[in-house]
Design a protein around this motif. Structure first.
Motif, PDB file in Angstrom:
ATOM      1  N   ALA A 638       0.743  -1.335   0.176  1.00  0.00           N
ATOM      2  CA  ALA A 638      -0.122   0.163  -0.024  1.00  0.00           C
ATOM      3  C   ALA A 638       0.911   1.306  -0.109  1.00  0.00           C
ATOM      4  O   ALA A 638       2.078   1.160   0.300  1.00  0.00           O
ATOM      5  CB  ALA A 638      -0.974   0.119   1.191  1.00  0.00           C
ATOM      6  N   ASN A 640       0.655   5.421   1.482  1.00  0.00           N
ATOM      7  CA  ASN A 640       0.081   6.254   2.662  1.00  0.00           C
ATOM      8  C   ASN A 640       0.512   7.667   2.605  1.00  0.00           C
ATOM      9  O   ASN A 640       1.824   8.065   2.281  1.00  0.00           O
ATOM     10  CB  ASN A 640       0.709   5.746   4.011  1.00  0.00           C
ATOM     11  CG  ASN A 640      -0.052   6.490   4.975  1.00  0.00           C
ATOM     12  OD1 ASN A 640      -1.361   6.413   5.022  1.00  0.00           O
ATOM     13  ND2 ASN A 640       0.645   6.746   6.072  1.00  0.00           N
ATOM     14  N   LYS A 652      -4.638   9.077 -10.482  1.00  0.00           N
ATOM     15  CA  LYS A 652      -4.678   7.753 -10.661  1.00  0.00           C
ATOM     16  C   LYS A 652      -3.215   7.326 -10.338  1.00  0.00           C
ATOM     17  O   LYS A 652      -2.292   6.836 -11.213  1.00  0.00           O
ATOM     18  CB  LYS A 652      -4.768   7.261 -12.174  1.00  0.00           C
ATOM     19  CG  LYS A 652      -6.460   7.740 -12.533  1.00  0.00           C
ATOM     20  CD  LYS A 652      -6.652   7.126 -14.000  1.00  0.00           C
ATOM     21  CE  LYS A 652      -8.037   7.353 -14.300  1.00  0.00           C
ATOM     22  NZ  LYS A 652      -8.234   6.992 -15.861  1.00  0.00           N
ATOM     23  N   LYS A 676      -5.322   3.242  -8.831  1.00  0.00           N
ATOM     24  CA  LYS A 676      -6.179   3.563  -7.855  1.00  0.00           C
ATOM     25  C   LYS A 676      -6.644   4.872  -8.032  1.00  0.00           C
ATOM     26  O   LYS A 676      -5.939   6.135  -7.912  1.00  0.00           O
ATOM     27  CB  LYS A 676      -5.894   3.338  -6.698  1.00  0.00           C
ATOM     28  CG  LYS A 676      -5.222   1.801  -6.121  1.00  0.00           C
ATOM     29  CD  LYS A 676      -6.446   0.953  -6.228  1.00  0.00           C
ATOM     30  CE  LYS A 676      -5.838  -0.590  -5.851  1.00  0.00           C
ATOM     31  NZ  LYS A 676      -6.881  -1.522  -5.985  1.00  0.00           N
ATOM     32  N   ASN A 678      -8.064   8.452  -7.474  1.00  0.00           N
ATOM     33  CA  ASN A 678      -8.292   9.586  -6.523  1.00  0.00           C
ATOM     34  C   ASN A 678      -8.177   8.825  -5.342  1.00  0.00           C
ATOM     35  O   ASN A 678      -9.105   9.218  -4.131  1.00  0.00           O
ATOM     36  CB  ASN A 678      -9.921  10.010  -6.862  1.00  0.00           C
ATOM     37  CG  ASN A 678      -9.724  11.248  -7.963  1.00  0.00           C
ATOM     38  OD1 ASN A 678      -8.849  11.745  -8.366  1.00  0.00           O
ATOM     39  ND2 ASN A 678     -10.901  11.169  -8.577  1.00  0.00           N
ATOM     40  N   ASN A 679      -7.273   8.146  -4.844  1.00  0.00           N
ATOM     41  CA  ASN A 679      -6.914   7.561  -3.498  1.00  0.00           C
ATOM     42  C   ASN A 679      -5.647   8.126  -3.166  1.00  0.00           C
ATOM     43  O   ASN A 679      -4.652   7.438  -3.977  1.00  0.00           O
ATOM     44  CB  ASN A 679      -7.004   6.160  -3.681  1.00  0.00           C
ATOM     45  CG  ASN A 679      -7.232   5.500  -2.296  1.00  0.00           C
ATOM     46  OD1 ASN A 679      -6.383   6.340  -1.214  1.00  0.00           O
ATOM     47  ND2 ASN A 679      -7.739   4.587  -2.114  1.00  0.00           N
ATOM     48  N   TRP A 680      -5.256   8.749  -2.275  1.00  0.00           N
ATOM     49  CA  TRP A 680      -3.979   9.148  -1.591  1.00  0.00           C
ATOM     50  C   TRP A 680      -3.281   8.318  -0.798  1.00  0.00           C
ATOM     51  O   TRP A 680      -2.113   8.675  -0.220  1.00  0.00           O
ATOM     52  CB  TRP A 680      -3.979  10.673  -1.262  1.00  0.00           C
ATOM     53  CG  TRP A 680      -4.250  11.918  -2.073  1.00  0.00           C
ATOM     54  CD1 TRP A 680      -3.149  12.540  -2.818  1.00  0.00           C
ATOM     55  CD2 TRP A 680      -5.351  12.246  -3.039  1.00  0.00           C
ATOM     56  NE1 TRP A 680      -3.726  13.295  -3.824  1.00  0.00           N
ATOM     57  CE2 TRP A 680      -4.816  13.085  -3.883  1.00  0.00           C
ATOM     58  CE3 TRP A 680      -6.605  11.790  -3.050  1.00  0.00           C
ATOM     59  CZ2 TRP A 680      -5.709  13.756  -4.745  1.00  0.00           C
ATOM     60  CZ3 TRP A 680      -7.448  12.276  -3.887  1.00  0.00           C
ATOM     61  CH2 TRP A 680      -7.098  13.264  -4.941  1.00  0.00           C
ATOM     62  N   SER A 681      -3.944   7.219  -0.416  1.00  0.00           N
ATOM     63  CA  SER A 681      -3.515   6.173   0.537  1.00  0.00           C
ATOM     64  C   SER A 681      -3.933   4.759  -0.085  1.00  0.00           C
ATOM     65  O   SER A 681      -4.855   3.917   0.695  1.00  0.00           O
ATOM     66  CB  SER A 681      -3.699   6.185   1.953  1.00  0.00           C
ATOM     67  OG  SER A 681      -3.267   7.518   2.526  1.00  0.00           O
ATOM     68  N   PRO A 682      -3.669   4.662  -1.256  1.00  0.00           N
ATOM     69  CA  PRO A 682      -4.190   3.464  -1.929  1.00  0.00           C
ATOM     70  C   PRO A 682      -3.591   1.988  -1.523  1.00  0.00           C
ATOM     71  O   PRO A 682      -2.424   2.028  -1.009  1.00  0.00           O
ATOM     72  CB  PRO A 682      -3.932   3.436  -3.327  1.00  0.00           C
ATOM     73  CG  PRO A 682      -2.477   4.470  -3.371  1.00  0.00           C
ATOM     74  CD  PRO A 682      -2.706   5.447  -2.155  1.00  0.00           C
ATOM     75  N   ARG A 683      -4.314   1.054  -1.438  1.00  0.00           N
ATOM     76  CA  ARG A 683      -3.761  -0.241  -1.041  1.00  0.00           C
ATOM     77  C   ARG A 683      -3.947  -1.196  -2.524  1.00  0.00           C
ATOM     78  O   ARG A 683      -4.702  -1.032  -3.278  1.00  0.00           O
ATOM     79  CB  ARG A 683      -4.833  -0.933  -0.005  1.00  0.00           C
ATOM     80  CG  ARG A 683      -4.862  -0.332   1.252  1.00  0.00           C
ATOM     81  CD  ARG A 683      -5.681  -1.135   2.382  1.00  0.00           C
ATOM     82  NE  ARG A 683      -4.843  -2.136   2.865  1.00  0.00           N
ATOM     83  CZ  ARG A 683      -4.078  -2.440   3.481  1.00  0.00           C
ATOM     84  NH1 ARG A 683      -3.613  -1.307   4.257  1.00  0.00           N
ATOM     85  NH2 ARG A 683      -3.325  -3.488   3.734  1.00  0.00           N
ATOM     86  N   TYR A 684      -2.756  -2.057  -2.330  1.00  0.00           N
ATOM     87  CA  TYR A 684      -2.539  -2.636  -3.742  1.00  0.00           C
ATOM     88  C   TYR A 684      -2.494  -4.313  -3.667  1.00  0.00           C
ATOM     89  O   TYR A 684      -3.085  -4.900  -4.315  1.00  0.00           O
ATOM     90  CB  TYR A 684      -1.116  -2.262  -4.348  1.00  0.00           C
ATOM     91  CG  TYR A 684      -1.300  -0.801  -4.981  1.00  0.00           C
ATOM     92  CD1 TYR A 684      -1.892  -0.313  -6.205  1.00  0.00           C
ATOM     93  CD2 TYR A 684      -0.595   0.209  -4.126  1.00  0.00           C
ATOM     94  CE1 TYR A 684      -1.914   0.867  -6.524  1.00  0.00           C
ATOM     95  CE2 TYR A 684      -0.305   1.598  -4.705  1.00  0.00           C
ATOM     96  CZ  TYR A 684      -1.303   1.822  -5.874  1.00  0.00           C
ATOM     97  OH  TYR A 684      -1.392   3.127  -6.259  1.00  0.00           O
ATOM     98  N   ASP A 709       1.818   8.990 -11.489  1.00  0.00           N
ATOM     99  CA  ASP A 709       0.116   9.379 -11.713  1.00  0.00           C
ATOM    100  C   ASP A 709       0.185   9.006 -13.126  1.00  0.00           C
ATOM    101  O   ASP A 709       0.907   9.572 -13.916  1.00  0.00           O
ATOM    102  CB  ASP A 709      -0.037  10.660 -11.461  1.00  0.00           C
ATOM    103  CG  ASP A 709      -1.395  11.468 -11.454  1.00  0.00           C
ATOM    104  OD1 ASP A 709      -2.062  10.672 -11.997  1.00  0.00           O
ATOM    105  OD2 ASP A 709      -1.369  12.640 -11.708  1.00  0.00           O
TER     106      ASP A 709
END
Length: 786
Positions: A638, A640, A652, A676, A678-684, A709
């Motif tokens: 992820a 954060n 993205k 992901k 518009n997620n500034w703390s994405p999980r992958y 991005d």
């Protein structure tokens, strides 16, 4: 006295007709009339002692008859002493020489007292008085605190007494040559009395110091003259360290302290005169100017004054030398500071610049001479260390001036080296490894090298000829060293490793659009940015190597210039040769070197630029026990707190993992996660696998991880970057951690050198890919999507 002598003679003769000595023996033995005889002897003895105790009054040296009476008196006193010994039968009778010596001492004491109490009157009577001397108060008979004139006059009177005793009374009072030397006794007695008064007087002067230090110094010289000429070789002072230097030490130190200000004032005047005159050479054959001569003339005069004191006390002399050493330091450091301040104004006037450097060198030469004059290696340790430190300071000053002067020539050298580079590029190429073994090839390369060197040699020939004529040999060598360093450095940065003009912009805080645009230069433009001109590299390298040998010979100048050992071992030449050697290394070798040397790539995220987010990642390494091949499994967990402004309103983020190391051209080197929105703390939670052969150790591999991005119509933008070196994972076999994301990676000069070289390999996909990854930098203000 005549009546006493007549009675004694009659008593001696008696009726026997015996001689005086025989009669004294007879009467002493018979004790006949002994009391009367002893009384007569005592009366005569006391009378003679009184006369001798005032011999200077009773027997003036100006009368030869009186001097003969003095001799007779001593003879009679000797006889009387002998008679008393016989008649009185004393067990320890006083020796005649002792009696005479006591009488002389008594006379000398009273004489000194008389001189002290009547100094001015006696001096005016005995010596010619200066008509300009101020009138003295008639009531003023003794020493004063606002003048030391009394002591000069007293010394003159003392010397006249000693001379009189030595020359007039000494030849007369010579009856006891082994026991009494009146000249020596006079000097010793007078000095002992004078020393007590002089010491106490100077102690009082020390508290008030109403007189100038020069007056005390003159008195010091007068006292030293008195002691050296009349006292030092007489008992009990012979061979002993005298006390008088200690009396004057405070005043000598005062004079030395005041001399600091005098010397500094003289220095400024000398330099200003020198500057006004245009820093002309001090003589036809010298290469330095007058101010140096003037400064050391002043210092030498000061040293001569102290030296002429001929201080017989070694401990006091050590203190004088230590104090004088501090004076030298103040003056020479002040001179060096003036030169350093003035030097930039004269860089364009090369003749004056050379003279100023020569002046500093001459300070060093004259300082060494003064060091030897002060005692050299025998000089007291504290003073010696002070002067040795000063020598090192002047040495550093000369180095600094030589660097400034050489640096002022750098723009001209750069232009010449650029011309050299253009000529080098004109070499057509075709050379192959090993062709230099063929005579024709060697000759061709030599001709090319000569042509390539022409712009640089034209510049150096003109400049160095002037410097050789204008500079001291030591200064010239320092200039040559600095010029050599500059030439080598410019050759490396301009020809071998063309400058990365946008490197500064890439490494500074990107706060304006211009810097952002420059920082975002695409990989297709990198070859132009790095001045990709190194076609025909083999021939150019050969020609440049020959040119380097020619430049070395030029700076060596047949032994008159720099030593070959210095040239060969200089860091600048080693760096240039290393850069040249990198051109022949394979891409795999260069990438291996990069990974091995760039161990602080994450420093950018830890420095002033700060972190732009975090990435959670897990890495496992599996090594096949049979083949030795390695499998690297990377799980991107992820991100954060990504710091990113989406200009288009759509963000993205995705993670790209790159394996970097040697021998990967035929292997998968890059994996990327899904985006992901518009997620500034994405999980992958995505896993990737990389394969590494067994050709090299895992220490030469790293994971280059980018968060980007995603953009549809143009290149993806870098959000942040981090690096994991596999050598940090090998021992445990796995690692899970949060990585701090930086705006770029950090590289030292070696990293940039490798990057420059690889950027020129436009047909090498691995090299292009590597350069793009390592040169990419985050754009702070992304433009809206088009």
């Amino acid at each position: 006295m005549s009546m006493l002598l007549a009675n004694i003679n009659a008593y001696y003769a008696h009726t026997t007709g015996l001689s005086a000595v025989s009669a004294s023996d007879r009467f002493a033995a018979s004790n006949f009339g002994k009391e009367k005889f002893v009384k007569l002897l005592d009366q005569l003895h006391n009378s003679l002692r009184i006369d001798l105790s005032m011999y200077r009054n009773n027997f003036p040296a100006s009368s030869s008859d009186k001097l003969m009476d003095l001799k007779s008196t001593v003879d009679l006193l000797t006889s009387i002493t002998f008679f008393r010994m016989k008649v009185q039968e004393l067990s320890s009778p006083p020796r005649a020489s002792t009696v005479v010596k006591d009488c002389v001492k008594a006379c000398l004491r009273s004489t000194y007292q008389f001189l002290f109490e009547n100094t001015y009157e006696l001096f005016n009577r005995e010596f010619q008085v200066d008509p300009n001397e101020p009138k003295r108060d008639p009531e003023d008979h003794g020493p004063r605190l606002d003048s030391v004139d009394f002591w000069h006059k007293l010394i003159a009177l003392i010397v006249s007494v000693i001379e009189e005793d030595r020359n007039s009374y000494g030849p007369v009072l010579n009856q006891f040559p082994q026991e009494l030397n009146i000249g020596q006794l006079s000097a010793a007695t007078m000095w002992s009395l004078f020393a007590v008064d002089m010491k106490y007087a100077l102690e009082e002067h020390e508290q008030h110091r109403f007189c100038k230090s020069s007056e005390y110094m003159n008195l010091h010289f007068k006292v030293k003259w008195l002691y050296s000429n009349y006292v030092k070789d007489v008992p009990p002072y012979k061979g002993a360290v005298p006390e008088y230097p200690a009396w004057f030490e405070p005043f000598v130190m005062q004079w030395l302290n005041e001399n600091d200000d005098v010397s500094l004032e003289y220095l400024h005047g000398a330099f200003n005169r020198d500057k006004k005159d245009g820093f002309q050479k001090s003589s036809e054959h010298s290469l330095f100017s007058n101010s140096v001569v003037d400064v050391f003339t002043q210092l030498t005069q000061c040293f001569d004054v102290v030296s002429k004191l001929e201080c017989p006390d070694p401990e006091i002399w050590k203190r004088y030398m230590k104090r004088f050493a501090k004076t030298i330091v103040k003056v020479l450091i002040a001179y060096a500071d003036i030169v350093k301040k003035e030097f930039p104004e004269h860089l364009k006037e090369e003749r004056i610049a050379c003279i100023l450097m020569n002046n500093i060198q001459q300070l060093r030469v004259q300082l060494e001479k003064m060091f030897e004059s002060m005692g050299g290696e025998k000089l007291e340790e504290d003073a010696a260390n002070i002067l040795k430190e000063l020598q090192q300071t002047l040495n550093g000053c000369l180095d600094e001036l030589a660097m400034q002067f050489a640096s002022s020539l750098e723009p001209r050298i750069t232009i010449s080296v650029r011309e050299l580079g253009d000529l080098l590029l004109a070499i057509k190429g075709g050379g192959q490894p090993g062709t230099l073994n063929q005579p024709a090839a060697r000759n061709a390369v030599a001709v090319e090298a000569d042509e390539v060197l022409r712009p640089l040699m034209d510049l150096l020939d003109g400049s160095l000829s002037l410097y050789a004529q204008s500079c001291e040999k030591t200064v010239l060598k320092r200039l040559l060293k600095e010029l050599w360093k500059i030439v080598m450095r410019i050759l490396e940065k301009t020809v071998v490793l063309p400058p990365m003009t946008d490197k500064t912009m890439m490494f500074k805080s990107l706060t304006d659009n211009a810097k952002n645009l420059a920082a975002n230069t695409k990989i297709e433009d990198m070859s132009r940015m790095f001045k990709n001109r190194m076609t025909g590299k083999q021939d150019m390298k050969q020609a440049l190597n020959v040119a380097l040998d020619t430049i070395k010979q030029y700076f060596h100048a047949g032994g008159n210039g720099l030593k070959k050992a210095f040239l060969d071992k200089s860091a600048e030449l080693q760096s240039l040769r290393y850069a040249l050697s990198l051109y022949t290394q394979t891409t795999d070798t260069l990438i291996k070197t990069f990974v091995q040397t760039q161990i602080n790539e994450d420093l950018a995220a830890e420095g002033q630029e700060g972190s732009v987010g975090e990435l959670s990642i897990q890495v496992e390494i599996f090594t096949h026990p049979g083949t030795g091949e390695n499998k690297v499994t990377v799980k991107v967990v992820a991100c954060n707190d990504l710091k990113w402004i989406a200009a288009s309103g759509m963000f993205k983020p995705f993670v790209e993992v790159n394996l970097i190391g040697p021998y990967l051209s035929d292997k998968k080197r890059k994996h990327a996660t899904k985006t992901k929105a518009n997620n500034w703390s994405p999980r992958y939670n995505e896993t990737f696998h990389f394969m590494i052969g067994n050709e090299e150790q895992l220490d030469y591999f790293e994971l280059h991880i980018c968060v980007k991005d995603y953009c549809i119509l143009r290149e993806d933008r870098l959000v942040g970057v981090a690096v994991m070196q596999l050598k940090d994972i090998v021992d445990k076999g796995s690692r899970a951690c949060w990585l701090s994301l930086g705006k770029r990676i950090h590289m030292d000069e070696t990293g940039w050198t490798i990057l420059r070289i690889l950027s020129q390999r436009t047909n090498d996909e691995v090299a292009k890919e590597f350069v793009k990854l390592k040169s990419d930098i985050r754009q702070e203000n992304p433009l809206p999507n088009q």
